[in-house]
Design a protein around this motif. Structure first.
Motif, PDB file in Angstrom:
ATOM      1  N   MET A 153       0.844  -1.205   0.000  1.00  0.00           N
ATOM      2  CA  MET A 153       0.000   0.000   0.000  1.00  0.00           C
ATOM      3  C   MET A 153       0.876   1.252   0.000  1.00  0.00           C
ATOM      4  O   MET A 153       1.045   1.918   1.020  1.00  0.00           O
ATOM      5  CB  MET A 153      -0.927  -0.013   1.218  1.00  0.00           C
ATOM      6  CG  MET A 153      -1.770  -1.271   1.346  1.00  0.00           C
ATOM      7  SD  MET A 153      -2.845  -1.251   2.808  1.00  0.00           S
ATOM      8  CE  MET A 153      -1.616  -1.337   4.134  1.00  0.00           C
ATOM      9  N   ASP A 154       1.422   1.569  -1.154  1.00  0.00           N
ATOM     10  CA  ASP A 154       2.406   2.651  -1.248  1.00  0.00           C
ATOM     11  C   ASP A 154       1.747   3.962  -1.707  1.00  0.00           C
ATOM     12  O   ASP A 154       0.844   3.949  -2.542  1.00  0.00           O
ATOM     13  CB  ASP A 154       3.495   2.241  -2.241  1.00  0.00           C
ATOM     14  CG  ASP A 154       4.682   3.187  -2.210  1.00  0.00           C
ATOM     15  OD1 ASP A 154       4.862   3.899  -1.203  1.00  0.00           O
ATOM     16  OD2 ASP A 154       5.436   3.213  -3.198  1.00  0.00           O
ATOM     17  N   LYS A 214      -4.154   8.438   7.169  1.00  0.00           N
ATOM     18  CA  LYS A 214      -5.553   8.351   7.593  1.00  0.00           C
ATOM     19  C   LYS A 214      -6.473   8.041   6.409  1.00  0.00           C
ATOM     20  O   LYS A 214      -7.368   7.195   6.500  1.00  0.00           O
ATOM     21  CB  LYS A 214      -5.979   9.660   8.263  1.00  0.00           C
ATOM     22  CG  LYS A 214      -7.364   9.600   8.892  1.00  0.00           C
ATOM     23  CD  LYS A 214      -7.671  10.883   9.660  1.00  0.00           C
ATOM     24  CE  LYS A 214      -9.039  10.798  10.324  1.00  0.00           C
ATOM     25  NZ  LYS A 214      -9.341  12.045  11.079  1.00  0.00           N
ATOM     26  N   ALA A 215      -6.231   8.702   5.280  1.00  0.00           N
ATOM     27  CA  ALA A 215      -7.037   8.468   4.083  1.00  0.00           C
ATOM     28  C   ALA A 215      -6.853   7.047   3.564  1.00  0.00           C
ATOM     29  O   ALA A 215      -7.780   6.447   2.999  1.00  0.00           O
ATOM     30  CB  ALA A 215      -6.670   9.478   3.000  1.00  0.00           C
ATOM     31  N   GLY A 216      -5.646   6.502   3.760  1.00  0.00           N
ATOM     32  CA  GLY A 216      -5.361   5.149   3.299  1.00  0.00           C
ATOM     33  C   GLY A 216      -6.222   4.092   3.945  1.00  0.00           C
ATOM     34  O   GLY A 216      -6.487   3.037   3.353  1.00  0.00           O
ATOM     35  N   ILE A 249      -0.020  -6.702  -5.728  1.00  0.00           N
ATOM     36  CA  ILE A 249      -0.293  -5.359  -6.247  1.00  0.00           C
ATOM     37  C   ILE A 249       0.570  -4.360  -5.477  1.00  0.00           C
ATOM     38  O   ILE A 249       0.655  -4.426  -4.243  1.00  0.00           O
ATOM     39  CB  ILE A 249      -1.776  -4.977  -6.057  1.00  0.00           C
ATOM     40  CG1 ILE A 249      -2.689  -5.963  -6.803  1.00  0.00           C
ATOM     41  CG2 ILE A 249      -2.035  -3.547  -6.533  1.00  0.00           C
ATOM     42  CD1 ILE A 249      -4.164  -5.823  -6.437  1.00  0.00           C
ATOM     43  N   ARG A 250       1.215  -3.464  -6.215  1.00  0.00           N
ATOM     44  CA  ARG A 250       1.877  -2.342  -5.552  1.00  0.00           C
ATOM     45  C   ARG A 250       1.364  -1.048  -6.154  1.00  0.00           C
ATOM     46  O   ARG A 250       1.455  -0.828  -7.359  1.00  0.00           O
ATOM     47  CB  ARG A 250       3.404  -2.391  -5.718  1.00  0.00           C
ATOM     48  CG  ARG A 250       4.043  -1.172  -5.027  1.00  0.00           C
ATOM     49  CD  ARG A 250       5.528  -1.217  -4.975  1.00  0.00           C
ATOM     50  NE  ARG A 250       5.996  -0.088  -4.143  1.00  0.00           N
ATOM     51  CZ  ARG A 250       7.029  -0.122  -3.329  1.00  0.00           C
ATOM     52  NH1 ARG A 250       7.741  -1.217  -3.212  1.00  0.00           N
ATOM     53  NH2 ARG A 250       7.372   0.931  -2.621  1.00  0.00           N
ATOM     54  N   TRP A 294      -2.011   4.965  -2.958  1.00  0.00           N
ATOM     55  CA  TRP A 294      -2.931   4.063  -2.267  1.00  0.00           C
ATOM     56  C   TRP A 294      -4.277   4.701  -1.897  1.00  0.00           C
ATOM     57  O   TRP A 294      -5.332   4.097  -2.121  1.00  0.00           O
ATOM     58  CB  TRP A 294      -2.265   3.458  -1.029  1.00  0.00           C
ATOM     59  CG  TRP A 294      -3.184   2.603  -0.218  1.00  0.00           C
ATOM     60  CD1 TRP A 294      -3.631   2.843   1.051  1.00  0.00           C
ATOM     61  CD2 TRP A 294      -3.802   1.369  -0.629  1.00  0.00           C
ATOM     62  NE1 TRP A 294      -4.476   1.845   1.471  1.00  0.00           N
ATOM     63  CE2 TRP A 294      -4.598   0.921   0.453  1.00  0.00           C
ATOM     64  CE3 TRP A 294      -3.761   0.600  -1.797  1.00  0.00           C
ATOM     65  CZ2 TRP A 294      -5.344  -0.254   0.401  1.00  0.00           C
ATOM     66  CZ3 TRP A 294      -4.501  -0.575  -1.852  1.00  0.00           C
ATOM     67  CH2 TRP A 294      -5.282  -0.990  -0.767  1.00  0.00           C
ATOM     68  N   PRO A 295      -4.340   5.923  -1.357  1.00  0.00           N
ATOM     69  CA  PRO A 295      -5.655   6.486  -1.010  1.00  0.00           C
ATOM     70  C   PRO A 295      -6.584   6.678  -2.207  1.00  0.00           C
ATOM     71  O   PRO A 295      -7.806   6.765  -2.040  1.00  0.00           O
ATOM     72  CB  PRO A 295      -5.311   7.835  -0.359  1.00  0.00           C
ATOM     73  CG  PRO A 295      -3.934   7.644   0.181  1.00  0.00           C
ATOM     74  CD  PRO A 295      -3.250   6.786  -0.849  1.00  0.00           C
TER      75      PRO A 295
END
Length: 224
Positions: free
Chosen positions: A11-12, A30-32, A171-172, A199-200
């Motif tokens: 989750m980059d 936080k959004a992630g 997945i990246r 990620w977000p």
């Protein structure tokens, strides 16, 4: 059509998203979390049984202490507010990595694992303080200590992912094309997808596109 049992995700891009949108890396973290919840929900819809999320690596300790503290406080709040809902949804929670966090966080992680241990709809593996090189070295040390043969089967017995099938898909996000010491043993034959979105911004449609692409891939495992 390829079956999908296990999806792993790096989750980059949280920090970069936060700086771009809110001028704060923490805002991105936080959004992630919203993306995490979206992808868990979509994974359940696809009947995927294992979802592994790379949340914090052994190398991430190099980051500023304020950011690390924020991340762990965010995780604590998430566990306190969401683990009962996970349990109701039949979601199993497991940590892969070395648990050497604060007493409070360790207790929350252990409690979440215990509370959801019998659930079976999907297993969420949260990679925390995880590094694949450490995992492999640790596995070899245990093999030597137990005086057993070094072979693939015995190595896998001592990995954090024991009894978890290897990922079908990795997945990246974040437009970065590297593996960052993540599941190096386990992804030997995974199909790898690099996603430009941070990620977000990664959503259900993006996830579905990858799933559909994977289903059309011919997987040879060295054969023709």
């Amino acid at each position: 059509m390829n079956p999908i049992n296990h999806v792993a995700i790096i989750m980059d891009g949280n920090g970069r998203w936060g700086l771009k949108q809110k001028k704060s890396r923490n805002a991105g973290h936080k959004a992630g979390l919203k993306s995490v919840e979206r992808i868990i929900k979509k994974s359940i819809e696809y009947n995927i049984k294992f979802l592994t999320l790379f949340a914090f690596s052994t190398e991430n300790w190099k980051r500023p202490k304020k950011e690390i503290d924020y991340l762990f406080n965010l995780l604590e709040s998430f566990l306190i507010s969401r683990i009962d809902e996970f349990d109701k949804q039949d979601i199993k929670f497991k940590v892969i990595g070395k648990k050497n966090f604060s007493k409070k966080l360790n207790l929350l992680l252990n409690s979440a694992e215990k509370k959801t241990s019998k659930n079976s709809k999907i297993q969420i593996n949260l990679a925390l303080n995880y590094g694949s090189k450490f995992e492999l070295v640790n596995a070899f040390k245990k093999i030597i200590k137990n005086n057993i043969n070094i072979d693939e089967k015995n190595i896998e017995k001592f990995l954090y992912t024991k009894n978890i099938p290897n990922p079908d898909i990795l997945i990246r996000t974040g437009n970065t094309k590297r593996l960052s010491n993540f599941l190096l043993w386990q992804i030997a034959y995974s199909e790898i997808f690099f996603e430009k979105k941070l990620w977000p911004d990664f959503n259900e449609t993006d996830y579905s596109k990858i799933i559909n692409k994977f289903k059309k891939v011919k997987r040879n495992y060295g054969n023709i």
